[in-house]
Design a protein around this motif. Structure first.
Motif, PDB file in Angstrom:
ATOM      1  N   LYS A 161     -13.772  -2.178  -9.798  1.00  0.00           N
ATOM      2  CA  LYS A 161     -14.575  -2.988  -8.862  1.00  0.00           C
ATOM      3  C   LYS A 161     -14.206  -2.642  -7.418  1.00  0.00           C
ATOM      4  O   LYS A 161     -15.054  -2.595  -6.546  1.00  0.00           O
ATOM      5  N   ASP A 162     -12.908  -2.429  -7.173  1.00  0.00           N
ATOM      6  CA  ASP A 162     -12.429  -2.028  -5.846  1.00  0.00           C
ATOM      7  C   ASP A 162     -12.125  -0.529  -5.901  1.00  0.00           C
ATOM      8  O   ASP A 162     -10.968  -0.108  -5.861  1.00  0.00           O
ATOM      9  N   ALA A 163     -13.206   0.241  -5.997  1.00  0.00           N
ATOM     10  CA  ALA A 163     -13.055   1.665  -6.319  1.00  0.00           C
ATOM     11  C   ALA A 163     -12.299   2.438  -5.233  1.00  0.00           C
ATOM     12  O   ALA A 163     -11.475   3.294  -5.554  1.00  0.00           O
ATOM     13  N   GLN A 164     -12.582   2.133  -3.987  1.00  0.00           N
ATOM     14  CA  GLN A 164     -11.913   2.874  -2.905  1.00  0.00           C
ATOM     15  C   GLN A 164     -10.429   2.503  -2.848  1.00  0.00           C
ATOM     16  O   GLN A 164      -9.569   3.366  -2.634  1.00  0.00           O
ATOM     17  N   GLN A 165     -10.132   1.231  -3.082  1.00  0.00           N
ATOM     18  CA  GLN A 165      -8.738   0.772  -3.147  1.00  0.00           C
ATOM     19  C   GLN A 165      -7.995   1.515  -4.258  1.00  0.00           C
ATOM     20  O   GLN A 165      -6.882   2.017  -4.063  1.00  0.00           O
ATOM     21  N   LEU A 166      -8.635   1.584  -5.421  1.00  0.00           N
ATOM     22  CA  LEU A 166      -8.037   2.274  -6.570  1.00  0.00           C
ATOM     23  C   LEU A 166      -7.757   3.730  -6.213  1.00  0.00           C
ATOM     24  O   LEU A 166      -6.674   4.259  -6.497  1.00  0.00           O
ATOM     25  N   TYR A 167      -8.741   4.375  -5.576  1.00  0.00           N
ATOM     26  CA  TYR A 167      -8.573   5.779  -5.198  1.00  0.00           C
ATOM     27  C   TYR A 167      -7.375   5.942  -4.244  1.00  0.00           C
ATOM     28  O   TYR A 167      -6.545   6.833  -4.409  1.00  0.00           O
ATOM     29  N   LEU A 168      -7.291   5.062  -3.250  1.00  0.00           N
ATOM     30  CA  LEU A 168      -6.229   5.189  -2.241  1.00  0.00           C
ATOM     31  C   LEU A 168      -4.852   4.877  -2.827  1.00  0.00           C
ATOM     32  O   LEU A 168      -3.847   5.474  -2.432  1.00  0.00           O
ATOM     33  N   ILE A 169      -4.804   3.969  -3.772  1.00  0.00           N
ATOM     34  CA  ILE A 169      -3.520   3.660  -4.420  1.00  0.00           C
ATOM     35  C   ILE A 169      -3.057   4.861  -5.247  1.00  0.00           C
ATOM     36  O   ILE A 169      -1.882   5.236  -5.220  1.00  0.00           O
ATOM     37  N   LYS A 170      -4.011   5.490  -5.933  1.00  0.00           N
ATOM     38  CA  LYS A 170      -3.640   6.697  -6.689  1.00  0.00           C
ATOM     39  C   LYS A 170      -3.132   7.778  -5.727  1.00  0.00           C
ATOM     40  O   LYS A 170      -2.185   8.497  -6.023  1.00  0.00           O
ATOM     41  N   GLN A 171      -3.785   7.865  -4.569  1.00  0.00           N
ATOM     42  CA  GLN A 171      -3.347   8.859  -3.576  1.00  0.00           C
ATOM     43  C   GLN A 171      -1.939   8.528  -3.066  1.00  0.00           C
ATOM     44  O   GLN A 171      -1.094   9.414  -2.918  1.00  0.00           O
ATOM     45  N   MET A 172      -1.672   7.240  -2.829  1.00  0.00           N
ATOM     46  CA  MET A 172      -0.339   6.851  -2.355  1.00  0.00           C
ATOM     47  C   MET A 172       0.727   7.201  -3.398  1.00  0.00           C
ATOM     48  O   MET A 172       1.807   7.705  -3.069  1.00  0.00           O
ATOM     49  N   VAL A 173       0.397   6.938  -4.659  1.00  0.00           N
ATOM     50  CA  VAL A 173       1.344   7.242  -5.743  1.00  0.00           C
ATOM     51  C   VAL A 173       1.654   8.739  -5.764  1.00  0.00           C
ATOM     52  O   VAL A 173       2.809   9.148  -5.903  1.00  0.00           O
ATOM     53  N   ASP A 174       0.613   9.565  -5.562  1.00  0.00           N
ATOM     54  CA  ASP A 174       0.822  11.025  -5.501  1.00  0.00           C
ATOM     55  C   ASP A 174       1.625  11.399  -4.257  1.00  0.00           C
ATOM     56  O   ASP A 174       2.610  12.114  -4.340  1.00  0.00           O
ATOM     57  N   ASN A 175       1.187  10.901  -3.101  1.00  0.00           N
ATOM     58  CA  ASN A 175       1.788  11.327  -1.832  1.00  0.00           C
ATOM     59  C   ASN A 175       3.245  10.893  -1.708  1.00  0.00           C
ATOM     60  O   ASN A 175       4.065  11.582  -1.103  1.00  0.00           O
ATOM     61  N   PHE A 176       3.577   9.715  -2.261  1.00  0.00           N
ATOM     62  CA  PHE A 176       4.940   9.188  -2.140  1.00  0.00           C
ATOM     63  C   PHE A 176       5.771   9.393  -3.414  1.00  0.00           C
ATOM     64  O   PHE A 176       6.861   8.855  -3.535  1.00  0.00           O
ATOM     65  N   PHE A 177       5.198  10.155  -4.361  1.00  0.00           N
ATOM     66  CA  PHE A 177       5.912  10.498  -5.601  1.00  0.00           C
ATOM     67  C   PHE A 177       6.441   9.277  -6.344  1.00  0.00           C
ATOM     68  O   PHE A 177       7.575   9.271  -6.829  1.00  0.00           O
ATOM     69  N   PHE A 178       5.615   8.230  -6.409  1.00  0.00           N
ATOM     70  CA  PHE A 178       5.969   7.083  -7.249  1.00  0.00           C
ATOM     71  C   PHE A 178       5.877   7.502  -8.716  1.00  0.00           C
ATOM     72  O   PHE A 178       4.925   8.179  -9.107  1.00  0.00           O
ATOM     73  N   ASN A 179       6.829   7.082  -9.506  1.00  0.00           N
ATOM     74  CA  ASN A 179       6.794   7.399 -10.933  1.00  0.00           C
ATOM     75  C   ASN A 179       6.123   6.232 -11.683  1.00  0.00           C
ATOM     76  O   ASN A 179       6.757   5.510 -12.444  1.00  0.00           O
ATOM     77  N   ILE A 180       4.845   6.047 -11.383  1.00  0.00           N
ATOM     78  CA  ILE A 180       4.095   4.912 -11.936  1.00  0.00           C
ATOM     79  C   ILE A 180       2.744   5.421 -12.415  1.00  0.00           C
ATOM     80  O   ILE A 180       2.077   6.177 -11.706  1.00  0.00           O
ATOM     81  N   GLU A 181       2.345   4.986 -13.620  1.00  0.00           N
ATOM     82  CA  GLU A 181       1.019   5.355 -14.115  1.00  0.00           C
ATOM     83  C   GLU A 181       0.007   4.313 -13.634  1.00  0.00           C
ATOM     84  O   GLU A 181       0.199   3.117 -13.871  1.00  0.00           O
ATOM     85  N   ILE A 182      -1.025   4.764 -12.947  1.00  0.00           N
ATOM     86  CA  ILE A 182      -2.071   3.842 -12.495  1.00  0.00           C
ATOM     87  C   ILE A 182      -3.159   3.795 -13.558  1.00  0.00           C
ATOM     88  O   ILE A 182      -3.743   4.825 -13.917  1.00  0.00           O
ATOM     89  N   VAL A 183      -3.421   2.597 -14.074  1.00  0.00           N
ATOM     90  CA  VAL A 183      -4.415   2.437 -15.140  1.00  0.00           C
ATOM     91  C   VAL A 183      -5.683   1.834 -14.535  1.00  0.00           C
ATOM     92  O   VAL A 183      -5.647   0.759 -13.930  1.00  0.00           O
ATOM     93  N   GLU A 184      -6.793   2.553 -14.708  1.00  0.00           N
ATOM     94  CA  GLU A 184      -8.084   2.118 -14.151  1.00  0.00           C
ATOM     95  C   GLU A 184      -8.795   1.211 -15.145  1.00  0.00           C
ATOM     96  O   GLU A 184      -8.895   1.555 -16.313  1.00  0.00           O
ATOM     97  N   CYS A 185      -9.277   0.068 -14.675  1.00  0.00           N
ATOM     98  CA  CYS A 185      -9.907  -0.889 -15.596  1.00  0.00           C
ATOM     99  C   CYS A 185     -11.366  -1.136 -15.201  1.00  0.00           C
ATOM    100  O   CYS A 185     -11.690  -1.215 -14.010  1.00  0.00           O
ATOM    101  N   GLU A 186     -12.216  -1.255 -16.221  1.00  0.00           N
ATOM    102  CA  GLU A 186     -13.655  -1.440 -15.991  1.00  0.00           C
ATOM    103  C   GLU A 186     -13.942  -2.775 -15.302  1.00  0.00           C
ATOM    104  O   GLU A 186     -13.198  -3.747 -15.481  1.00  0.00           O
ATOM    105  N   THR A 187     -15.043  -2.826 -14.576  1.00  0.00           N
ATOM    106  CA  THR A 187     -15.457  -4.052 -13.882  1.00  0.00           C
ATOM    107  C   THR A 187     -16.021  -5.058 -14.881  1.00  0.00           C
ATOM    108  O   THR A 187     -16.911  -4.723 -15.673  1.00  0.00           O
ATOM    109  N   LYS A 188     -15.500  -6.259 -14.850  1.00  0.00           N
ATOM    110  CA  LYS A 188     -16.021  -7.349 -15.704  1.00  0.00           C
ATOM    111  C   LYS A 188     -17.157  -8.044 -14.965  1.00  0.00           C
ATOM    112  O   LYS A 188     -17.048  -8.322 -13.765  1.00  0.00           O
TER     113      LYS A 188
END
Ligand code: AMP
Length: 272
Positions: free
Chosen positions: A146-173
């Motif tokens: 639902k917050d697609a741009q937020q999701l994209y930017l969080i995934k980018q932050m995880v990549d850029n800052f080398f967080f060892n966290i799996e980001i799981v994308e969930c469908e819009t209810k």
């Protein structure tokens, strides 16, 4: 279920957990959309932590920070029933100090669409998610499309800052009639809710048209005819990496809408 009121309590609790940790960050006023993230986290992890924090730094002056719905007790009950192990609900003064190291959203993709209409919003989102990730140290963190741009930017932050966290994308209810669930829907009068429905209808129509034509102008024209909102802030066509596109690319397109109905700002999107 544990209630963790401060970062230090949460950090101490986290140290006691042995196993995978699923984390669902929210601003509370929980609805079925949040619940679907929590349920997914429950299925996939040994422990589930939900945060409820209305983050002041992601609201712009004049936005709805003060009147944002707060229903802590009801939210706790929803979490309890969903088998959540702990809820982290800090006070803003325990999360922030006066003169902080700041995180900036990327200059382009953090300042288009939502970032253009709400400049600085994503700086605040990334700042708080960064803090939350360091406090909770999740194995997996769950975010809605639902917050697609937020999701994209969080995934980018995880990549850029080398967080060892799996980001799981969930469908819009959605409600049965298609309206995307949102904590802000409670602001809508009955009449406004009817008109808000035109947003998901326009997206659905766009998805249908996309199977027949790649022509964005043609699709946009039909969407505008369907929309019955008070202020259309954007209709945008981007690829999955939030680059603007000139024609529909099946499997690699997101169509997004932001609009005000009455004084309520709503966003929705569809992945093509
Ligand atoms: P919020 O409390 O609005 O900050 O949302 C917390 C999380 O729930 C974010 O990852 C949102 O994308 C997600 N979310 C909000 N609404 C929905 C929905 N209708 N369906 C699925 N996820 C949602």
């Amino acid at each position: 279920m544990k209630i963790l009121n401060s970062p230090s309590e949460a950090i101490t609790y986290r140290k006691t957990l042995n196993g995978s940790v699923g984390f669902v960050p929210t601003m509370g006023a929980l609805h079925e959309g949040h619940l679907s993230l929590i349920e997914k986290a429950r299925e996939e992890n040994d422990f589930v932590i939900v945060s409820i924090f209305v983050n002041p730094t992601q609201f712009l002056p004049g936005e709805d920070l003060d009147k944002y719905p707060r229903r802590l007790e009801a939210d706790f009950e929803i979490c309890r029933r969903a088998g959540v192990d702990a809820v982290f609900t800090p006070a803003p003064e325990n999360m922030y100090t006066n003169d902080e190291v700041l995180i900036k959203a990327p200059k382009v993709k953090g300042y288009i669409l939502e970032g253009f209409n709400r400049p600085g919003h994503f700086d605040g989102v990334l700042q708080v998610v960064n803090k939350l990730f360091n406090i909770i140290r999740p194995t997996r963190a769950y975010f809605g499309k639902k917050d697609a741009q937020q999701l994209y930017l969080i995934k980018q932050m995880v990549d850029n800052f080398f967080f060892n966290i799996e980001i799981v994308e969930c469908e819009t209810k959605r409600e049965k009639d298609g309206l995307a669930l949102s904590s802000r829907n409670i602001y809508l009068s009955e009449e406004e809710r009817k008109r808000a429905l035109s947003i998901s209808k326009a997206l659905k129509r766009a998805a249908k048209l996309s199977s027949k034509t790649n022509n964005i102008e043609k699709i946009k024209k039909e969407m505008i005819e369907i929309l019955d909102v008070d202020e259309l802030q954007y209709i945008a066509f981007v690829d999955r990496d939030f680059n603007y596109i000139n024609e529909i690319k099946p499997g690699n397109t997101i169509i997004l809408i932001a609009a005000k109905v009455g004084s309520t700002r709503l966003i929705d999107n569809i992945f093509i």
